[in-house]
Design an enzyme around this catalytic site. Structure first.
Site, PDB file in Angstrom:
ATOM      1  N   GLY A 130      54.180 -48.337 -71.527  1.00  6.43           N
ATOM      2  CA  GLY A 130      54.472 -47.058 -70.890  1.00  6.43           C
ATOM      3  C   GLY A 130      55.590 -46.328 -71.610  1.00  6.43           C
ATOM      4  N   THR A 142      52.076 -41.646 -55.727  1.00  3.83           N
ATOM      5  CA  THR A 142      51.663 -41.826 -54.336  1.00  3.83           C
ATOM      6  C   THR A 142      50.143 -41.692 -54.249  1.00  3.83           C
ATOM      7  OG1 THR A 142      53.759 -40.905 -53.565  1.00  3.83           O
ATOM      8  CG2 THR A 142      51.949 -40.954 -51.982  1.00  3.83           C
ATOM      9  N   SER A 164      58.663 -50.438 -63.435  1.00  5.04           N
ATOM     10  CA  SER A 164      58.222 -49.304 -62.625  1.00  5.04           C
ATOM     11  C   SER A 164      58.792 -49.426 -61.217  1.00  5.04           C
ATOM     12  CB  SER A 164      56.695 -49.267 -62.539  1.00  5.04           C
ATOM     13  OG  SER A 164      56.100 -49.204 -63.815  1.00  5.04           O
ATOM     14  N   GLU A 176      64.976 -49.614 -62.370  1.00  9.21           N
ATOM     15  CA  GLU A 176      65.825 -48.635 -63.064  1.00  9.21           C
ATOM     16  C   GLU A 176      66.549 -47.774 -62.034  1.00  9.21           C
ATOM     17  OE1 GLU A 176      65.229 -45.223 -63.037  1.00  9.21           O
ATOM     18  OE2 GLU A 176      63.310 -45.229 -62.000  1.00  9.21           O
ATOM     19  N   ALA A 219      69.357 -41.407 -63.493  1.00 11.07           N
ATOM     20  CA  ALA A 219      69.310 -40.035 -62.983  1.00 11.07           C
ATOM     21  C   ALA A 219      68.934 -39.149 -64.155  1.00 11.07           C
ATOM     22  CB  ALA A 219      70.669 -39.630 -62.414  1.00 11.07           C
ATOM     23  N   ARG A 222      85.369 -43.488 -46.957  1.00 11.37           N
ATOM     24  CA  ARG A 222      84.204 -44.204 -46.441  1.00 11.37           C
ATOM     25  C   ARG A 222      82.913 -43.460 -46.745  1.00 11.37           C
ATOM     26  NH1 ARG A 222      85.859 -44.237 -40.332  1.00 11.37           N
ATOM     27  NH2 ARG A 222      86.244 -42.093 -41.014  1.00 11.37           N
ATOM     28  N   VAL A 254      68.344 -26.136 -52.227  1.00 15.63           N
ATOM     29  CA  VAL A 254      67.018 -25.788 -51.715  1.00 15.63           C
ATOM     30  C   VAL A 254      66.177 -27.040 -51.440  1.00 15.63           C
ATOM     31  CG1 VAL A 254      65.997 -25.518 -54.017  1.00 15.63           C
ATOM     32  CG2 VAL A 254      65.058 -24.223 -52.097  1.00 15.63           C
ATOM     33  N   CYS A 256      61.139 -39.786 -57.963  1.00 16.93           N
ATOM     34  CA  CYS A 256      61.435 -41.001 -57.187  1.00 16.93           C
ATOM     35  C   CYS A 256      61.719 -40.806 -55.702  1.00 16.93           C
ATOM     36  CB  CYS A 256      62.612 -41.741 -57.823  1.00 16.93           C
ATOM     37  SG  CYS A 256      62.187 -42.561 -59.367  1.00 16.93           S
TER      38      CYS A 256
END
Length: 468
Positions: free
Chosen positions: A15, A97, A134, A165, A168, A264, A274, A280
């Protein structure tokens, strides 16, 4: 490396996408003694990785790839050769999905993971350590292990690890160079722990040992989903507060700042916008919802589902704000959309809030002008001609793509900022205002603009989380 472990000399990654490409490029960069081969069935993508125009934009990635490519980093469409030669194999394929069948709309489609696992089992002629990279539902490794074990032979043994993983997009290279932590999950058997150590030795070539966390297989898998769910929850929480701020006269930035000073709570992921996007967050929360329902925990499922519901509400609420302020109709009006990527410093548009907002504009028959400095025209067209968004005819009639912000804003009724690109902070808005229809509206969906200055220029300004 620690005594008693076999040095890893060859790694293969199945991949060549947003995770596999940057992750294994950095491994090659940091481990010059390890040969890293990234393989993919998509020959066009591999050709791009071998060219001067990489298939994904990520700050610092090009420098890393060019430093290693052809030395100890290779990109190839010969998947079987990569499998045959490797000691460690990362499985970093897409897990979208599901769109149909059991769990549609919630569960992850693991067809690519299963296909990759079966291929490893079929092709391998020596023992392999297979690493689940993945993002997958908890206990996916169980099905992978069942396939691998069923194909093991007397002289061939497969070990499976979970190594989620935590990248970001936009900061993936620094995240890989200096990660907060690296999780490696394994079966708690002598063989599993030995495999775990092999992978830990690779990372230890540049990451302090105390940041390399070893744990059970299922804990590692669930930790990835949990981390993303908790981060998304923070965004939806502050976005829910933004609606209250607009109604009461409070400023969501000030509220978030005050809350973030509490040690905290902390200040990260308390920026109203927005809505969240990317490959993810939504997917992982829906995985968690499906897992909870499968485990007969409906209250838990409902709790996490509300995070996604809030995100969808924020996008539709923002689109409705634009329509309402433009005198309750945007039919035939011209609207400039600044930004189409889901966040700055990436060309990724997966689950971008811009798609949902522009969909609403098209539905209202507005003329939409789009500018993004990194998203190419073909990607925008593909996203907006998805059957759930608009037809090709609607796209052709209502959408124009521009390659300059000033051109995009020329003769429009409103500007809508949907991605927080730094470029949008520094535009000459006096020049922009002069080219727009009057009254000129600007809607800041990312809280990045100097509203006081814009109002002095003459703009009608609307900002998410602040009363007009």
């Amino acid at each position: 490396m620690m005594m008693g472990t076999t040095p890893t000399t060859k790694i293969c990654c199945l991949g060549a996408g947003y995770v596999g490409g940057p992750t294994c490029a950095v491994i090659a960069f940091k481990c010059p003694n390890v040969q890293v081969t990234i393989v993919d069935l998509n020959a066009e993508r591999i050709a791009a990785w071998n060219s001067d125009e990489l298939p994904i934009f990520e700050p610092g990635l090009e420098e890393v790839v060019k430093a290693c490519r052809g030395k100890n980093l290779f990109f190839s469409a010969d998947v079987d050769k990569g499998i045959l030669e490797a000691d460690l194999i990362f499985v970093s394929v897409n897990t979208p999905t599901k769109k149909a069948g059991v769990g549609a709309g919630f569960a992850a489609d693991l067809a690519y993971v299963e296909s990759a696992t079966r291929r490893i089992a079929r092709v391998a002629t020596s023992s392999k350590i297979v690493i689940e990279k993945s993002t997958v539902p908890c206990r996916t490794a169980e099905s992978m292990r069942a396939i691998l074990d069923a194909n093991a032979r007397d002289d061939i043994h497969f070990d499976i690890l979970s190594n989620p993983e935590f990248l970001a997009e936009g900061t993936a290279i620094p995240d890989l160079m200096q990660p907060d932590r690296v999780l490696i999950g394994s079966l708690q058997t002598p063989e599993g722990k030995a495999a775990q150590q092999r992978l830990a030795d690779v990372y230890a070539q540049w990451i302090p040992r105390e940041r390399i966390i070893t744990m059970g297989l299922w804990s590692s898998e669930l930790s990835k989903l949990a981390a993303n769910a908790l981060l998304a929850q923070r965004i939806s929480s502050v976005n829910a507060l933004s609606a209250i701020c607009e109604a009461t006269g409070a400023d969501v930035d000030e509220v978030a700042y005050a809350c973030g000073l509490d040690t905290r709570i902390g200040s990260k992921f308390l920026k109203s916008s927005v809505g969240f996007g990317g490959s993810c967050f939504r997917k992982d929360i829906l995985n968690l919802v499906y897992l909870s329902e499968s485990l007969h925990l409906p209250e838990v499922a409902a709790y996490w589902k509300q995070v996604v519901t809030m995100n969808e509400y924020q996008k539709s609420r923002f689109a409705e704000l634009v329509i309402r302020r433009l005198f309750n109709t945007i039919t035939d009006k011209h609207i400039a959309v600044f930004g189409f990527a889901f966040k700055k410093d990436t060309g990724d548009t997966r689950e971008s809030p811009a798609i949902a907002v522009v969909k609403q504009f098209i539905k209202e028959k507005a003329n939409v002008h789009i500018y993004d400095p990194k998203v190419d025209d073909a990607q925008i067209e593909m996203d907006l001609t998805d059957p759930d968004v608009a037809t090709p005819a609607q796209f052709k009639k209502h959408v124009t793509i521009h390659h300059d912000a000033y051109e995009c804003a020329s003769s429009v009724d409103a500007i809508v900022v949907l991605t927080e690109w730094d470029e949008f902070r520094t535009l000459d808005y006096g020049k922009v205002y002069g080219r727009m229809n009057k009254p000129a509206f600007i809607f800041d969906g990312r809280l990045i603009l100097d509203t006081k200055k814009l109002r002095e220029i003459g703009f009608q300004v609307e900002v998410i989380g602040r009363q007009a």
